[in-house]
Design a protein around this motif. Structure first.
Motif, PDB file in Angstrom:
ATOM      1  N   PRO A 120      17.043  -7.397  28.911  1.00 20.59           N
ATOM      2  CA  PRO A 120      15.976  -8.325  28.487  1.00 20.59           C
ATOM      3  C   PRO A 120      14.572  -7.758  28.680  1.00 20.59           C
ATOM      4  CG  PRO A 120      17.546  -9.424  29.966  1.00 20.59           C
ATOM      5  CD  PRO A 120      17.874  -7.973  29.986  1.00 20.59           C
ATOM      6  N   ARG A 127       9.740  -6.255  21.339  1.00 22.45           N
ATOM      7  CA  ARG A 127       9.060  -7.336  20.611  1.00 22.45           C
ATOM      8  C   ARG A 127       7.552  -7.211  20.763  1.00 22.45           C
ATOM      9  NH1 ARG A 127       7.479 -12.697  21.935  1.00 22.45           N
ATOM     10  NH2 ARG A 127       7.271 -13.931  20.048  1.00 22.45           N
TER      11      ARG A 127
ATOM     12  N   ARG B  84      10.224 -14.297  40.031  1.00 23.46           N
ATOM     13  CA  ARG B  84      11.462 -15.024  39.723  1.00 23.46           C
ATOM     14  C   ARG B  84      12.687 -14.300  40.272  1.00 23.46           C
ATOM     15  NH1 ARG B  84       9.495 -16.876  33.653  1.00 23.46           N
ATOM     16  NH2 ARG B  84       8.365 -18.724  34.357  1.00 23.46           N
ATOM     17  N   GLU B  96       1.529 -19.990  31.230  1.00 22.04           N
ATOM     18  CA  GLU B  96       2.738 -20.509  30.573  1.00 22.04           C
ATOM     19  C   GLU B  96       2.794 -22.029  30.669  1.00 22.04           C
ATOM     20  OE1 GLU B  96       6.404 -18.673  31.814  1.00 22.04           O
ATOM     21  OE2 GLU B  96       7.532 -19.605  30.174  1.00 22.04           O
ATOM     22  N   LYS B 100       2.416 -24.375  27.235  1.00 23.71           N
ATOM     23  CA  LYS B 100       3.594 -25.142  26.847  1.00 23.71           C
ATOM     24  C   LYS B 100       3.308 -26.641  26.925  1.00 23.71           C
ATOM     25  CE  LYS B 100       6.914 -21.448  27.139  1.00 23.71           C
ATOM     26  NZ  LYS B 100       7.991 -20.710  27.825  1.00 23.71           N
ATOM     27  N   LYS B 217      17.095 -24.294  38.651  1.00 21.40           N
ATOM     28  CA  LYS B 217      16.671 -23.115  39.396  1.00 21.40           C
ATOM     29  C   LYS B 217      16.639 -21.939  38.431  1.00 21.40           C
ATOM     30  CE  LYS B 217      18.425 -24.586  43.832  1.00 21.40           C
ATOM     31  NZ  LYS B 217      18.980 -24.115  45.113  1.00 21.40           N
ATOM     32  N   THR B 218      15.957 -20.897  38.836  1.00 13.78           N
ATOM     33  CA  THR B 218      15.917 -19.697  38.018  1.00 13.78           C
ATOM     34  C   THR B 218      17.334 -19.130  37.863  1.00 13.78           C
ATOM     35  OG1 THR B 218      13.694 -19.210  38.786  1.00 13.78           O
ATOM     36  CG2 THR B 218      14.959 -17.376  37.898  1.00 13.78           C
ATOM     37  N   SER B 219      17.686 -18.793  36.654  1.00 12.07           N
ATOM     38  CA  SER B 219      19.006 -18.195  36.410  1.00 12.07           C
ATOM     39  C   SER B 219      19.111 -16.865  37.127  1.00 12.07           C
ATOM     40  CB  SER B 219      19.213 -17.985  34.906  1.00 12.07           C
ATOM     41  OG  SER B 219      20.420 -17.295  34.677  1.00 12.07           O
ATOM     42  N   ILE B 221      21.775 -14.751  36.718  1.00 10.69           N
ATOM     43  CA  ILE B 221      22.849 -13.931  36.135  1.00 10.69           C
ATOM     44  C   ILE B 221      22.323 -12.938  35.100  1.00 10.69           C
ATOM     45  CG2 ILE B 221      24.640 -15.638  36.551  1.00 10.69           C
ATOM     46  CD1 ILE B 221      24.448 -16.424  33.623  1.00 10.69           C
ATOM     47  N   TYR B 224      16.619 -12.068  35.945  1.00 14.50           N
ATOM     48  CA  TYR B 224      15.980 -12.602  37.143  1.00 14.50           C
ATOM     49  C   TYR B 224      16.902 -12.582  38.361  1.00 14.50           C
ATOM     50  CZ  TYR B 224      12.477 -14.387  33.819  1.00 14.50           C
ATOM     51  OH  TYR B 224      11.520 -14.507  32.840  1.00 14.50           O
TER      52      TYR B 224
ATOM     53  N   SER C 103      13.228 -21.757  28.781  1.00 12.73           N
ATOM     54  CA  SER C 103      12.438 -20.538  28.643  1.00 12.73           C
ATOM     55  C   SER C 103      11.682 -20.190  29.917  1.00 12.73           C
ATOM     56  CB  SER C 103      11.445 -20.688  27.475  1.00 12.73           C
ATOM     57  OG  SER C 103      10.392 -21.570  27.823  1.00 12.73           O
ATOM     58  N   MET C 104      11.616 -21.127  30.863  1.00  9.86           N
ATOM     59  CA  MET C 104      10.899 -20.843  32.116  1.00  9.86           C
ATOM     60  C   MET C 104      11.840 -20.470  33.260  1.00  9.86           C
ATOM     61  SD  MET C 104       7.570 -23.376  32.075  1.00  9.86           S
ATOM     62  CE  MET C 104       8.249 -24.879  31.368  1.00  9.86           C
ATOM     63  N   ILE C 105      13.141 -20.624  33.065  1.00  4.46           N
ATOM     64  CA  ILE C 105      14.065 -20.243  34.150  1.00  4.46           C
ATOM     65  C   ILE C 105      15.032 -19.135  33.739  1.00  4.46           C
ATOM     66  CG2 ILE C 105      13.959 -22.555  35.194  1.00  4.46           C
ATOM     67  CD1 ILE C 105      16.949 -22.807  34.122  1.00  4.46           C
ATOM     68  N   ALA C 106      14.936 -18.694  32.496  1.00  6.13           N
ATOM     69  CA  ALA C 106      15.846 -17.649  32.018  1.00  6.13           C
ATOM     70  C   ALA C 106      15.159 -16.886  30.897  1.00  6.13           C
ATOM     71  CB  ALA C 106      17.147 -18.278  31.502  1.00  6.13           C
ATOM     72  N   THR C 107      15.538 -15.643  30.689  1.00  2.95           N
ATOM     73  CA  THR C 107      14.929 -14.903  29.580  1.00  2.95           C
ATOM     74  C   THR C 107      15.622 -15.203  28.261  1.00  2.95           C
ATOM     75  OG1 THR C 107      16.312 -12.935  29.841  1.00  2.95           O
ATOM     76  CG2 THR C 107      14.271 -13.014  31.143  1.00  2.95           C
ATOM     77  N   LEU C 131      10.553 -20.397  19.968  1.00  2.00           N
ATOM     78  CA  LEU C 131      11.431 -19.820  20.977  1.00  2.00           C
ATOM     79  C   LEU C 131      12.668 -19.139  20.404  1.00  2.00           C
ATOM     80  CD1 LEU C 131      11.028 -22.541  23.735  1.00  2.00           C
ATOM     81  CD2 LEU C 131      10.144 -20.206  23.740  1.00  2.00           C
ATOM     82  N   HIS C 133      13.038 -16.147  19.723  1.00  3.48           N
ATOM     83  CA  HIS C 133      13.291 -14.845  20.352  1.00  3.48           C
ATOM     84  C   HIS C 133      13.984 -14.987  21.709  1.00  3.48           C
ATOM     85  CE1 HIS C 133       9.514 -16.208  22.088  1.00  3.48           C
ATOM     86  NE2 HIS C 133       9.583 -15.291  23.000  1.00  3.48           N
ATOM     87  N   GLN C 134      14.028 -16.170  22.262  1.00  5.85           N
ATOM     88  CA  GLN C 134      14.746 -16.350  23.518  1.00  5.85           C
ATOM     89  C   GLN C 134      16.084 -17.053  23.308  1.00  5.85           C
ATOM     90  OE1 GLN C 134      10.920 -17.644  25.966  1.00  5.85           O
ATOM     91  NE2 GLN C 134      12.469 -16.973  27.380  1.00  5.85           N
ATOM     92  N   ARG C 136      19.649 -17.091  22.003  1.00 12.03           N
ATOM     93  CA  ARG C 136      20.665 -16.153  21.513  1.00 12.03           C
ATOM     94  C   ARG C 136      21.415 -16.715  20.311  1.00 12.03           C
ATOM     95  NH1 ARG C 136      19.452 -11.194  23.475  1.00 12.03           N
ATOM     96  NH2 ARG C 136      19.604 -11.059  25.717  1.00 12.03           N
ATOM     97  N   ARG C 171      25.663 -13.038  25.825  1.00 12.54           N
ATOM     98  CA  ARG C 171      24.888 -12.462  26.936  1.00 12.54           C
ATOM     99  C   ARG C 171      23.676 -13.339  27.276  1.00 12.54           C
ATOM    100  NH1 ARG C 171      22.630  -8.347  24.136  1.00 12.54           N
ATOM    101  NH2 ARG C 171      23.386  -9.412  22.272  1.00 12.54           N
ATOM    102  N   CYS C 172      23.868 -14.659  27.271  1.00 12.16           N
ATOM    103  CA  CYS C 172      22.766 -15.571  27.577  1.00 12.16           C
ATOM    104  C   CYS C 172      22.702 -15.821  29.084  1.00 12.16           C
ATOM    105  CB  CYS C 172      22.924 -16.885  26.816  1.00 12.16           C
ATOM    106  SG  CYS C 172      24.476 -17.739  27.144  1.00 12.16           S
ATOM    107  N   GLU C 173      21.531 -16.230  29.535  1.00 16.44           N
ATOM    108  CA  GLU C 173      21.340 -16.474  30.967  1.00 16.44           C
ATOM    109  C   GLU C 173      21.369 -17.960  31.318  1.00 16.44           C
ATOM    110  OE1 GLU C 173      18.458 -12.524  31.466  1.00 16.44           O
ATOM    111  OE2 GLU C 173      17.770 -14.431  32.254  1.00 16.44           O
ATOM    112  N   ALA C 174      21.341 -18.804  30.303  1.00 19.70           N
ATOM    113  CA  ALA C 174      21.416 -20.247  30.523  1.00 19.70           C
ATOM    114  C   ALA C 174      22.002 -20.882  29.267  1.00 19.70           C
ATOM    115  CB  ALA C 174      20.038 -20.837  30.823  1.00 19.70           C
TER     116      ALA C 174
END
Lengths: 230, 230, 230, 230, 230, 230
Positions: A120, A127, B84, B96, B100, B217-219, B221, B224, C103-107, C131, C133-134, C136, C171-174
């Motif tokens: 990522p 990008r 993060r 951000e 937003k 919470k922040t992911s 996997i 981050y 978008s604030m807790i995962a890419t 969003l 681009h974030q 998947r 391959r997503c984080e959330a």
């Protein structure tokens, strides 16, 4: 001209490899000086490592005041904006160099990096550089950065395998190596896979010479102006 | 919950102002703790200052292990990815948060920041967050960050004048304040200009509560994940 | 504060579920009032249903004149612009809330919705919010919306299976749940799949509180001005 | 073929004008039927009016079962997705028609609409259609929609003046009229200003004939499938 | 009106096929004249062939001075800008026509062309036209262009197979044929696959009539002005 | 290495100027050969001229079989794809070279070209290269290309004036010269205006050396494969 190539991590063997890659392509009148960001993490694997290396990297930029150009040899292009504020000559990150070169020799490319967590980070860089429409996919060979430094590891085989998957699945026309530590594998990988394989250290070295030779310096009238005194 | 608001520069008066803004809107059961990045530059004006503050900022994040959420109170959103990785709860940058929020109460907005050199930095952030189509223009009031701390300066008048120009020239529906040091001016500016004026510290404080309250919470996997041990 | 959560379809059991989700996370001083768009279709599956519910939804917005904020609890974010014209406080759609929180807790994130026909509707929303681009992929679990209301159905198992496919293939984080009717499954799905699972009703409730707490109202000087009298 | 042109507002004189514009260019074997969305607002000025007209518009679509194609004659392209679900033949909005035609005869265009509040609505449509890179600017002549219906008003002069401003300030190669109520001014405006002036009603009429003549119907295997029975 | 359809390659049988497709849908009062770019390559497979045909194509445009509109019947849309400078009436490329028509009857589409080398060429066109967000994938049936002219070849079966793969893998709602030489297969392919199949020659013919019928000509006040005399 | 610099128009004095610019920066071991596209128009001002020069340009590429790299010295980057199919070494257009170099030394740039009709052509190129977010504006000095060849003309003064307007109005950090015929003005313009001024011929020469020095050739496994034999 004098080109300073900075390894933003503290692993000296990686600096040696990077400098060798730069010297292998540098012009006869280019003096290549390698610098290691002592005090930085041993490898840059994610945002935290990037931050922990950035101030050390900048100290090397400041120490390289006689440099005509600087290459930052980490594929995450850490702290490039800050380096451009401090330096007077051009500063080039190896990701930016590699993808912009790729975009001029192929209509599409994929990138193969080391760890999944870097994917990522690189996607965001691509990008930012405006080349997401030419980048098919950023892939990971699932190896730690430092595995590339261990002679007995099968890291290079995994990189080769991932490139072959990129060719088959991504319909890409070129492959960019997503880690400075892969720069010594470029020729071998290109021969093994039959696709143009692009190494950022090599390309950034030549782009740095090109910008200097074209008389270009970093613009100092905006975001890259010398840092304000406090 | 415990919310840690970190001022990534070393100017204590700015931390006080930021904490006051956060406390003014925090829920009764939110404990707001302010932290100053001692050792960082006195203000963050460009990429270099950002880098020179980042490690100090991260040290504060690491020290705030009992925080349920963290707000990084600089409009350049420095080192958010690294924060993060280190933190477990949500980490929110004020740029951000502000853009937003703006995107949910208006179809377009302009941003008014301090120095011209910060304009491209913020433009890049807005594009990274995918909101360039709603951002009419990033403007500078042409004042140093610390002028906002000087009681006798006419900095606030210049911010007000720039907002009025934004309303007239940009056809925007809201204005975002592009510096943490402006947070105490929000109400006054809104009253003076008649347009919704959005302060990142205020909004980030409430968004942090919101994400924690929603159980997010922040992911961990992907990008981050906790930094790799070396 | 008073938060009005409107179910734009006419299925009362879904309103109850949505209100329960909102109340479960609302602050102690937030009064949550549920409203059902009587006269609307029993579920919103596509553009036609959206239109047939919109006027009924707006009538509820008009009836909720004492609301400090409004949540529209359908993942297609129907008629949000119109609701913002009519209301004075913030109006939040659950798709916008969920993807902006994600978008604030995962890419990166993927979305799992009910029917295949809703996939393009949601893809367009995500692009509108900037969003893409974030995101998947938007996926469908191939179940009708109302199957989520039937106790004996295996709908929840299909949602779970689709999330597992998203994790493996994207391959997503959330993962974002793409239907208000899934809000009671959030915790169970997160526990079953090990990935942050984000429910729009939950997040929108907290974002509504956040915007109100930050003193923000919908801008009335442009597209969201009060409707013109005829 | 039978072309049904629907005015989604309830102002009959506007329907007459629209039908006249359609008939003026329709092929000899095209039967043009005008329909007025009785019960809708007298004009569509913003999202609220759009919603309040949508169900009435859809009722007209349902009543026009023998239509080979349908034109929705409001520049906000209201409820187009829903109309496509209900109808079998092509359904064309006049904004989409006009900007896609403009993109084929000029490299850039500006749009001149009635009220300022419609500007962001149209900007969003243009972005949705992927033509923001060809649209220089969406402008407002600052007139209410119904002023175009009043014989004595100077509305047409204001539209003309705004087009002249667009030519001078936007460097555009064509101008699109951003309101169905301007369709009778097209020739006059083009003659007065010397730039191609594009009217959505005219273009949509011909595009509708074109799609029918090419044997195309709305795809029914995805988002535009017939609405689900409840 | 007089419509001139130009085949930019020199294969006469392909011109005949193209003209037949155009005539099959042209209005009774449209005279369709076919022209072959004598001297051009036998087929256009890539950028080189495009260039080698362009001047011959332009000569045909110049010769067609009495044309009310021109269709350029090659899916690479070669030299369209130059044709628009030379001609006075509208000039339409079949790729632009097909994808813009597709975007009005479906939310997404895939394209099936002949050779793999044409895929990036078409991807770039689709992005240029602003429709990459609606185009799922550009696919190749892996057949040379002229195989479509050979009666005994299984080219049409391969096109059919590729469309079936597009339906299954791309979740698209329509399929665009990416070669003028496929225009006689449209109906058969649509019947065989059950998805709307869109042929550029057919659509461009009707769009040309539509633009002329709407009174539109190419704008001559910018990029498409008559070539400068030297 | 041998670098062939091709002037795609037929004006020999412009070739001489271009070759002089290339030689002024070429490495000692780079042989620069200039080639003029005899038979092409005297200048390239728009799409038509581009097409009329393209085949002549390609003939020069084919004649330059011993070239290690090729620079196409017209800011419209005509026929670059075709040149890449025919050549084996890298082929670089001066627009692509200049804007990609600009993007590495500044966060934003404006372009100053000759005629207004070239502005949209260049805007489209910049978007194709993915750098529209860094390009503030493409401007015209309102001079014919060949005015730059006339000793007595005030063309250079007009270019200088337009650069000064760009600095004031566009807030750009660098300026790119949008015509090969301006390459001899670079130093003078930079000195006069105080902003980095970037000439495509100069930069492309050095980039060509850089790509060759890095061992890169055009990828031959996709769009740039050698043209198919017919």
């Amino acid at each position: 001209m004098k080109l300073v190539v900075i390894n933003p991590n503290s692993t000296r063997s990686m600096t040696d490899k990077i400098v060798a890659s730069a010297r292998a392509v540098a012009a006869p009148d280019t003096e290549v000086e390698g610098r290691t960001a002592h005090g930085a993490p041993a490898s840059i694997e994610g945002h935290f490592d990037e931050v922990m290396s950035a101030a050390h990297l900048l100290r090397e930029v400041q120490a390289a005041r006689d440099a005509d150009a600087i290459v930052v040899a980490c594929f995450d292009d850490p702290a490039i904006g800050a380096c451009r504020e401090v330096a007077t000559g051009p500063v080039i990150g190896i990701c930016e160099a590699a993808v912009k070169a790729a975009s001029m020799i192929a209509t599409s490319f994929s990138i193969v990096t080391t760890l999944p967590r870097s994917v990522p980070v690189i996607e965001e860089l691509v990008r930012k550089y405006g080349l997401d429409h030419q980048c098919r996919r950023v892939r990971s060979a699932a190896i730690p950065v430092l595995a590339l430094e261990e002679p007995g590891s099968n890291a290079r085989q995994q990189v080769r395998a991932e490139i072959l998957r990129a060719i088959e699945e991504d319909r890409c026309e070129a492959v960019v190596l997503g880690c400075a530590g892969m720069s010594d594998l470029t020729e071998w990988l290109s021969a093994e896979t039959g696709i143009p394989v692009i190494d950022g250290v090599t390309v950034a070295t030549k782009l740095a010479e090109a910008l200097v030779g074209a008389g270009l310096k970093t613009s100092k009238i905006g975001a890259y102006a010398t840092p304000n005194q406090k």
